[in-house]
Write a protein that holds these residues in place. Sequence first.
Motif, mmCIF file in Angstrom:
data_model
loop_
_atom_site.group_PDB
_atom_site.id
_atom_site.type_symbol
_atom_site.label_atom_id
_atom_site.label_comp_id
_atom_site.label_asym_id
_atom_site.label_seq_id
_atom_site.Cartn_x
_atom_site.Cartn_y
_atom_site.Cartn_z
ATOM 1 N N THR A 70 0.816 -1.216 0.000
ATOM 2 C CA THR A 70 0.000 0.000 0.000
ATOM 3 C C THR A 70 0.852 1.270 0.000
ATOM 4 O O THR A 70 0.336 2.371 -0.195
ATOM 5 C CB THR A 70 -0.946 0.037 1.213
ATOM 6 O OG1 THR A 70 -0.161 -0.087 2.399
ATOM 7 C CG2 THR A 70 -1.953 -1.107 1.146
ATOM 8 N N HIS A 71 2.150 1.111 0.284
ATOM 9 C CA HIS A 71 3.053 2.264 0.253
ATOM 10 C C HIS A 71 4.431 1.735 -0.073
ATOM 11 O O HIS A 71 4.850 0.720 0.475
ATOM 12 C CB HIS A 71 3.051 2.972 1.619
ATOM 13 C CG HIS A 71 3.723 4.308 1.602
ATOM 14 N ND1 HIS A 71 5.085 4.456 1.726
ATOM 15 C CD2 HIS A 71 3.214 5.558 1.476
ATOM 16 C CE1 HIS A 71 5.384 5.766 1.688
ATOM 17 N NE2 HIS A 71 4.254 6.437 1.531
ATOM 18 N N SER A 72 5.102 2.419 -0.970
ATOM 19 C CA SER A 72 6.397 1.921 -1.410
ATOM 20 C C SER A 72 7.536 2.731 -0.807
ATOM 21 O O SER A 72 7.437 3.948 -0.707
ATOM 22 C CB SER A 72 6.439 1.987 -2.943
ATOM 23 O OG SER A 72 7.356 1.051 -3.408
ATOM 24 N N GLY A 73 8.580 2.025 -0.394
ATOM 25 C CA GLY A 73 9.733 2.726 0.171
ATOM 26 C C GLY A 73 10.924 1.797 0.272
ATOM 27 O O GLY A 73 10.774 0.576 0.195
ATOM 28 N N LEU A 127 -0.037 2.596 7.181
ATOM 29 C CA LEU A 127 -0.044 3.417 5.967
ATOM 30 C C LEU A 127 0.009 4.901 6.338
ATOM 31 O O LEU A 127 0.763 5.689 5.729
ATOM 32 C CB LEU A 127 -1.299 3.107 5.141
ATOM 33 C CG LEU A 127 -1.512 3.952 3.882
ATOM 34 C CD1 LEU A 127 -0.337 3.797 2.917
ATOM 35 C CD2 LEU A 127 -2.816 3.539 3.184
ATOM 36 N N THR A 128 -0.755 5.272 7.348
ATOM 37 C CA THR A 128 -0.732 6.660 7.814
ATOM 38 C C THR A 128 0.674 7.041 8.284
ATOM 39 O O THR A 128 1.192 8.113 7.950
ATOM 40 C CB THR A 128 -1.744 6.851 8.970
ATOM 41 O OG1 THR A 128 -3.001 6.314 8.553
ATOM 42 C CG2 THR A 128 -1.907 8.307 9.335
ATOM 43 N N ALA A 134 3.459 5.670 7.374
ATOM 44 C CA ALA A 134 4.360 5.708 6.217
ATOM 45 C C ALA A 134 4.244 7.036 5.478
ATOM 46 O O ALA A 134 5.251 7.624 5.060
ATOM 47 C CB ALA A 134 4.035 4.551 5.274
ATOM 48 N N ASN A 135 3.016 7.531 5.346
ATOM 49 C CA ASN A 135 2.827 8.827 4.681
ATOM 50 C C ASN A 135 3.501 9.946 5.460
ATOM 51 O O ASN A 135 4.112 10.842 4.878
ATOM 52 C CB ASN A 135 1.329 9.114 4.516
ATOM 53 C CG ASN A 135 0.723 8.307 3.377
ATOM 54 O OD1 ASN A 135 1.384 8.060 2.360
ATOM 55 N ND2 ASN A 135 -0.516 7.872 3.549
ATOM 56 N N ALA A 173 7.385 9.762 5.079
ATOM 57 C CA ALA A 173 7.904 10.135 3.757
ATOM 58 C C ALA A 173 8.423 11.572 3.799
ATOM 59 O O ALA A 173 9.454 11.903 3.196
ATOM 60 C CB ALA A 173 6.810 9.974 2.712
ATOM 61 N N GLU A 230 8.016 0.652 3.134
ATOM 62 C CA GLU A 230 7.298 -0.314 2.299
ATOM 63 C C GLU A 230 6.230 -0.962 3.192
ATOM 64 O O GLU A 230 6.564 -1.674 4.139
ATOM 65 C CB GLU A 230 8.292 -1.377 1.798
ATOM 66 C CG GLU A 230 7.708 -2.411 0.871
ATOM 67 C CD GLU A 230 7.885 -2.045 -0.606
ATOM 68 O OE1 GLU A 230 8.164 -0.868 -0.906
ATOM 69 O OE2 GLU A 230 7.736 -2.955 -1.446
#
Lengths: 322, 323
Positions: free
Chosen positions: A195-198, A214-215, A217-218, A221, A228
Amino acid sequence: MKTFTATIRDTLAAELRRDPNVFLIGEDIGAYGGAFGVTRGLISEFGPNRIRDTPISEQALIGTAIGAAAAGLRPVAEIMFMDFITLAVDQLTNLAAKLHYIYKLPCPIVVRTPAGGGRGYGATHSQTLERLFTGTPGLHIAAPSTAADASALLQSAIRGATPVIFIEHKLLYPLRWEIGLTLPPPLPFGHANITHSGNNVTVVAWSYMAHLALTAANQLAAEGIGVEVVDLRTLAPLDEETITAAVRKTGRLLIVEEGPKTGGFAGEIAARIFETSYDYLEAPLRRLAGPDTPVPASRTLEAACIPTVETIANAIRELASL
Amino acid sequence: MTFHSDFDCYGRMVLIRRFEEAVERLFSEGRITGTAHVCIGQEAIAVGMAAAMQPNDAFTSTHRGHGHFLAMGGDPGRMMAEMFGKATGYAYGRAGSQMMSDLSLGFYGANGITAGSMGLACGLALQAQYHNTGRVVVCTIGDGASNEGMFHESLNLAALWHLPLVVVCENNGYAMSTPLSVGLANQSIAARAAAYGITGTAVDGNSLSAVRDAVSLALTQARSGKGLQLVECHTYRLSGHSKGDKREYRSPAEEAAAWENEPLARLAAELEKQYPDAPGRIAQLNQQAAETIAAAIEFAVSSPDPDPSTVCDDLFAPHLPTA
């Protein structure tokens, strides 16, 4: 924009319309609409035979669903709180999970159940108990973190031939997503979603914890930490391939689990990664989970029990710095 | 399975007796392993129920299920192969004694959990009601199962929904080693029917005709829309609970008295009273049963073991979720 609750309700309605063998069975799911309102209104379209209220008898209602499934119907059972599934574990573990292996019978039963804390309901209405089933071969387990995934997985679950424990986190119910007028297509089990790439840290989570990850991770960023996020979507079958690739990509792994750390599914994922990908790890893998204690009712105490965006973000920062 | 006469019933009862005796012997000789619960002394209930049922009806059994399965038409060879853990067994060696099934016979399986099949039976009955198939489900349980929560939950739910279900309780006097007097506050299980507003009947479970008549009536009632029926059959478990039971909790005198009332000899005596040619026919049925069991053992012994590489096969039904 549509809530998780409404998306599940619309999915159930669509499946009820599509297949006359599909019916719902559970406590207070008819006129009341279910403790969390998921089945609200369905009884007026489908009637009491297909939106079937039961007495407070968890093991009989699950056993009945299993028998109906063995005979060709497609029951979708609701266990009002996942904590109450303990009353039906015998039927799920000793019968549903073994129905095909031993008796050669299909068992297309779906057990939807709201799980998790965060609403102050106390120790017997707040648990995440997927650990009761992750070690039972013969069951599939879904733990979606978005409305679209919930709909897609629920369709697969209802149309399949395998008993499914379908975990709906209570804190997801009121959240809203962009869902088109048509429901998403069915999604096969066993496919995790990035759901999130890193490139710095891999986070594996499921259900509401995947939403929080996901929150986090955002947020990270913006700090230049690439996360990830692997949203498992189903615990059984487990998409080990996607987890492994994500871990090998970043060399760092955090697994987030809402329930107590001891005996949790995070330990299983950790062990598998240790077995297959030890050489790829650039830092010790980490688990962020609840403490080994019941979930207390007080808002302050409960908050101390459950991972948050902040504690997840901190754990990621710490891992990234190693 | 169709029974055209009481001699047919006798033939199946003696087959069950010989099967169970063979199981006990094979265990004592160390030729089969694991566990088994035999139903010596309870054959009239198994055959009486089966004789009352119609071909499309369904049946759920207990841990003490060999007799039920044989009465429903189970093949002694494949059953014995399952006891031996062979590839030709009913579940390829996965089920063992306690979980055999054959859906083509409407036999939805024995069950190793006390009262564990009651919900399953409710669900089968719900499907029959849902599609109005005319099927009735017969669910057997033991006296011990009447103390499980599932007993109460299932009976309440089935009564509430008028499910086409007949629950037959084989009251054999003992829940493992626990006699009724220690296990049941009210020793009449049929009396519990009143709690659910349904009909409960108690009959002599060692009388083939008594069981058959009571279950026939219950099936007729259930099929006509009157819903759940409860039939309690009084019998006596002449063997131990399972193969390791030394039966030290009861006296030889008690057992000797029970043997005086055992159902197979009782049926033979009744037949001999009614039919002049009965002794010859009974001797022939006895002989046939012995030969069938010998052949079943031979089939099992000569069958191959399952392939160990299949141990994880068939965990999930083949129809997987669509993409």
